[in-house]
Write a protein that holds these residues in place. Structure first.
Motif, PDB file in Angstrom:
ATOM      1  N   ALA A   5      44.821  32.927  46.897  1.00 47.35           N
ATOM      2  CA  ALA A   5      44.865  33.263  45.474  1.00 47.35           C
ATOM      3  C   ALA A   5      44.182  34.599  45.209  1.00 47.35           C
ATOM      4  O   ALA A   5      44.682  35.425  44.440  1.00 47.35           O
ATOM      5  N   ALA A   6      43.054  34.838  45.858  1.00 49.08           N
ATOM      6  CA  ALA A   6      42.326  36.095  45.655  1.00 49.08           C
ATOM      7  C   ALA A   6      43.126  37.283  46.176  1.00 49.08           C
ATOM      8  O   ALA A   6      43.161  38.341  45.536  1.00 49.08           O
ATOM      9  N   VAL A   7      43.797  37.131  47.304  1.00 50.45           N
ATOM     10  CA  VAL A   7      44.622  38.220  47.847  1.00 50.45           C
ATOM     11  C   VAL A   7      45.794  38.506  46.914  1.00 50.45           C
ATOM     12  O   VAL A   7      46.125  39.659  46.641  1.00 50.45           O
ATOM     13  N   VAL A   8      46.419  37.462  46.404  1.00 51.65           N
ATOM     14  CA  VAL A   8      47.568  37.632  45.502  1.00 51.65           C
ATOM     15  C   VAL A   8      47.157  38.339  44.219  1.00 51.65           C
ATOM     16  O   VAL A   8      47.870  39.215  43.726  1.00 51.65           O
ATOM     17  N   ALA A   9      46.022  37.990  43.671  1.00 53.37           N
ATOM     18  CA  ALA A   9      45.604  38.527  42.370  1.00 53.37           C
ATOM     19  C   ALA A   9      44.801  39.825  42.457  1.00 53.37           C
ATOM     20  O   ALA A   9      44.622  40.496  41.442  1.00 53.37           O
ATOM     21  N   ALA A  10      44.337  40.194  43.638  1.00 55.58           N
ATOM     22  CA  ALA A  10      43.461  41.368  43.769  1.00 55.58           C
ATOM     23  C   ALA A  10      44.188  42.667  43.461  1.00 55.58           C
ATOM     24  O   ALA A  10      45.305  42.897  43.920  1.00 55.58           O
ATOM     25  N   LEU A  11      43.552  43.514  42.698  1.00 56.97           N
ATOM     26  CA  LEU A  11      44.117  44.834  42.406  1.00 56.97           C
ATOM     27  C   LEU A  11      44.182  45.691  43.662  1.00 56.97           C
ATOM     28  O   LEU A  11      44.981  46.614  43.745  1.00 56.97           O
ATOM     29  N   SER A  12      43.357  45.396  44.636  1.00 55.94           N
ATOM     30  CA  SER A  12      43.334  46.182  45.861  1.00 55.94           C
ATOM     31  C   SER A  12      44.462  45.826  46.836  1.00 55.94           C
ATOM     32  O   SER A  12      44.697  46.557  47.794  1.00 55.94           O
ATOM     33  N   THR A  13      45.159  44.722  46.601  1.00 57.35           N
ATOM     34  CA  THR A  13      46.278  44.329  47.461  1.00 57.35           C
ATOM     35  C   THR A  13      47.477  45.204  47.139  1.00 57.35           C
ATOM     36  O   THR A  13      47.905  45.286  45.992  1.00 57.35           O
TER      37      THR A  13
END
Length: 98
Positions: A5-13
């Motif tokens: 979830a954090a990877v999907v939502a991260a602006l840095s991804t």
């Protein structure tokens, strides 16, 4: 689940991003996906500026379409869901938003 979830939502991804969830019938794939979806929504509504505030999640059930119409159904469903009103963007990616 929290990490995905954090990877999907991260602006840095940086898009594109693909995630495969594989498992036998009844192993909890749908439950896991609902938990990820709920977590992504919570992250996007939170105060942290590390996560996109404009995440649009679209659920698609391929079982509702025949093989011949799967891609057409996916594209139609995607555009229909993304066109729905009722959301506002707080933080977005540039130049590509999710």
């Amino acid at each position: 689940m929290n990490t995905i979830a954090a990877v999907v939502a991260a602006l840095s991804t940086r898009p594109p991003l693909s995630v495969a969830l594989l498992g036998d019938w009844g192993m909890g794939k749908s439950t896991f996906m609902r938990q990820v979806q709920d977590r992504v929504e919570a992250l996007s509504r939170g105060a942290s500026t590390a996560f996109a505030g404009n995440v649009r999640q679209v659920r698609f059930n391929a079982w509702h379409y025949s093989d011949d119409h799967l891609w057409v159904g996916l594209v139609e469903h995607l555009f229909r869901e993304l066109a729905k009103p009722g959301w506002t963007s707080r933080r977005s990616r540039s130049p590509i938003s999710r």
